[in-house]
Design a protein around this motif. Sequence first.
Motif, short mmCIF file in Angstrom:
data_model
loop_
_atom_site.label_atom_id
_atom_site.label_comp_id
_atom_site.label_asym_id
_atom_site.label_seq_id
_atom_site.Cartn_x
_atom_site.Cartn_y
_atom_site.Cartn_z
N LYS A 46 13.99 -67.20 57.63
CA LYS A 46 15.36 -67.39 58.13
C LYS A 46 16.28 -66.32 57.56
O LYS A 46 16.23 -66.01 56.37
N VAL A 47 17.12 -65.76 58.42
CA VAL A 47 18.07 -64.73 57.98
C VAL A 47 19.29 -65.43 57.39
O VAL A 47 19.99 -66.19 58.06
N ILE A 48 19.57 -65.17 56.11
CA ILE A 48 20.71 -65.76 55.42
C ILE A 48 21.92 -64.82 55.44
O ILE A 48 23.06 -65.25 55.54
N GLN A 49 21.65 -63.53 55.36
CA GLN A 49 22.73 -62.54 55.35
C GLN A 49 22.22 -61.27 56.01
O GLN A 49 21.10 -60.82 55.76
N ALA A 50 23.05 -60.68 56.87
CA ALA A 50 22.69 -59.42 57.54
C ALA A 50 23.96 -58.75 58.03
O ALA A 50 24.99 -59.40 58.23
N GLY A 51 23.88 -57.45 58.22
CA GLY A 51 25.02 -56.69 58.71
C GLY A 51 24.98 -55.26 58.20
O GLY A 51 24.17 -54.91 57.33
N GLU A 52 25.82 -54.42 58.77
CA GLU A 52 25.88 -53.03 58.34
C GLU A 52 26.40 -52.95 56.91
O GLU A 52 27.37 -53.62 56.53
N ASP A 53 25.75 -52.12 56.09
CA ASP A 53 26.09 -51.93 54.67
C ASP A 53 25.97 -53.23 53.87
O ASP A 53 26.60 -53.38 52.82
N ILE A 54 25.19 -54.19 54.38
CA ILE A 54 24.97 -55.45 53.67
C ILE A 54 23.46 -55.65 53.52
O ILE A 54 22.73 -55.50 54.49
N PRO A 55 22.98 -55.97 52.32
CA PRO A 55 21.53 -56.20 52.16
C PRO A 55 21.06 -57.37 53.03
O PRO A 55 21.79 -58.35 53.24
N LYS A 71 19.31 -52.83 63.71
CA LYS A 71 20.57 -53.04 64.41
C LYS A 71 20.51 -54.30 65.27
O LYS A 71 21.48 -55.07 65.35
N LYS A 72 19.40 -54.55 65.90
CA LYS A 72 19.25 -55.75 66.73
C LYS A 72 19.35 -57.03 65.90
O LYS A 72 19.97 -58.01 66.32
N ILE A 73 18.76 -57.01 64.70
CA ILE A 73 18.85 -58.19 63.82
C ILE A 73 20.29 -58.40 63.37
O ILE A 73 20.79 -59.54 63.34
N ASN A 74 20.98 -57.32 63.00
CA ASN A 74 22.37 -57.45 62.57
C ASN A 74 23.25 -57.99 63.68
O ASN A 74 24.11 -58.86 63.45
N ASP A 75 23.06 -57.50 64.91
CA ASP A 75 23.87 -57.98 66.04
C ASP A 75 23.58 -59.44 66.34
O ASP A 75 24.50 -60.24 66.60
N ALA A 76 22.30 -59.81 66.29
CA ALA A 76 21.94 -61.21 66.57
C ALA A 76 22.51 -62.14 65.52
O ALA A 76 23.01 -63.23 65.84
N PHE A 77 22.50 -61.72 64.27
CA PHE A 77 23.04 -62.57 63.20
C PHE A 77 24.56 -62.68 63.33
O PHE A 77 25.14 -63.74 63.05
N GLY A 78 25.22 -61.59 63.73
CA GLY A 78 26.67 -61.66 63.91
C GLY A 78 27.08 -62.61 65.02
O GLY A 78 28.12 -63.29 64.91
#
Length: 223
Positions: free
Chosen positions: A152-161, A185-192
């Motif tokens: 499970k993704v707990i934290q994601a994003g640009e410039d974020i571990p 990038k796809k994971i970061n966008d999906a999490f956002g």
Amino acid sequence: MSSHSERHHHHAEFFGKKVDEFFHPIETAQKKIAKSYYAKSQNGYAPVETITITKKQPVRSFGPPPTAPVAPPAQTDFSIPCHLLRVGDLVILQKRPTQIIRITTSAATGQHRYLGVDLFTHKLIEENCVVSHPSPSVVLHTMLTPAFKQYKVIQAGEDIPLYLQTEAGELKTGVAVVAQGDLTKKINDAFGNSPGAVRVLVISDGTQELIVDFKRVHGDYKL
């Protein structure tokens, strides 16, 4: 005193005691108890010896001690029919997780041959499929494909571990992401768009892990 008188005296005393015991049982019992304690005190009363009873331990048979059942190890791969595999799929070649870049088939035997790229070392690996004959009229062509873990993704994003949570609740960070397809990038966008509803698919080569894909689960919720 004559013998007749003595016998008469003893008989009278005996019957007198019996009559007294019959009509006065409680008083008679109390007198006997008092007399018994008096005799013990005169002769030096010794305390009653106490006896300790210990439970006998069962005799243990020779041999190794019993061990708790151990859970079987998690499956790391499974077989799949060759006709279901396509270029770009993940398979196990030479015991290494690889991505298929070419498939060839022998016209004479129908056997498949795969060329792939090791996802961890980026080396080219080639191997034939496994052919089995479960019955005289049946021929099976199969290959091994890696088993995926879902985190499970707990934290994601640009410039974020990228922080992940395993099924056992363990938190992980620093897991590498495959370079193909701009997956990070796809994971970061999906999490956002859906925080708390993104799962990454992870494979392992026994020493290190790699994120190769992701998916959204139903029941999105905010963290």
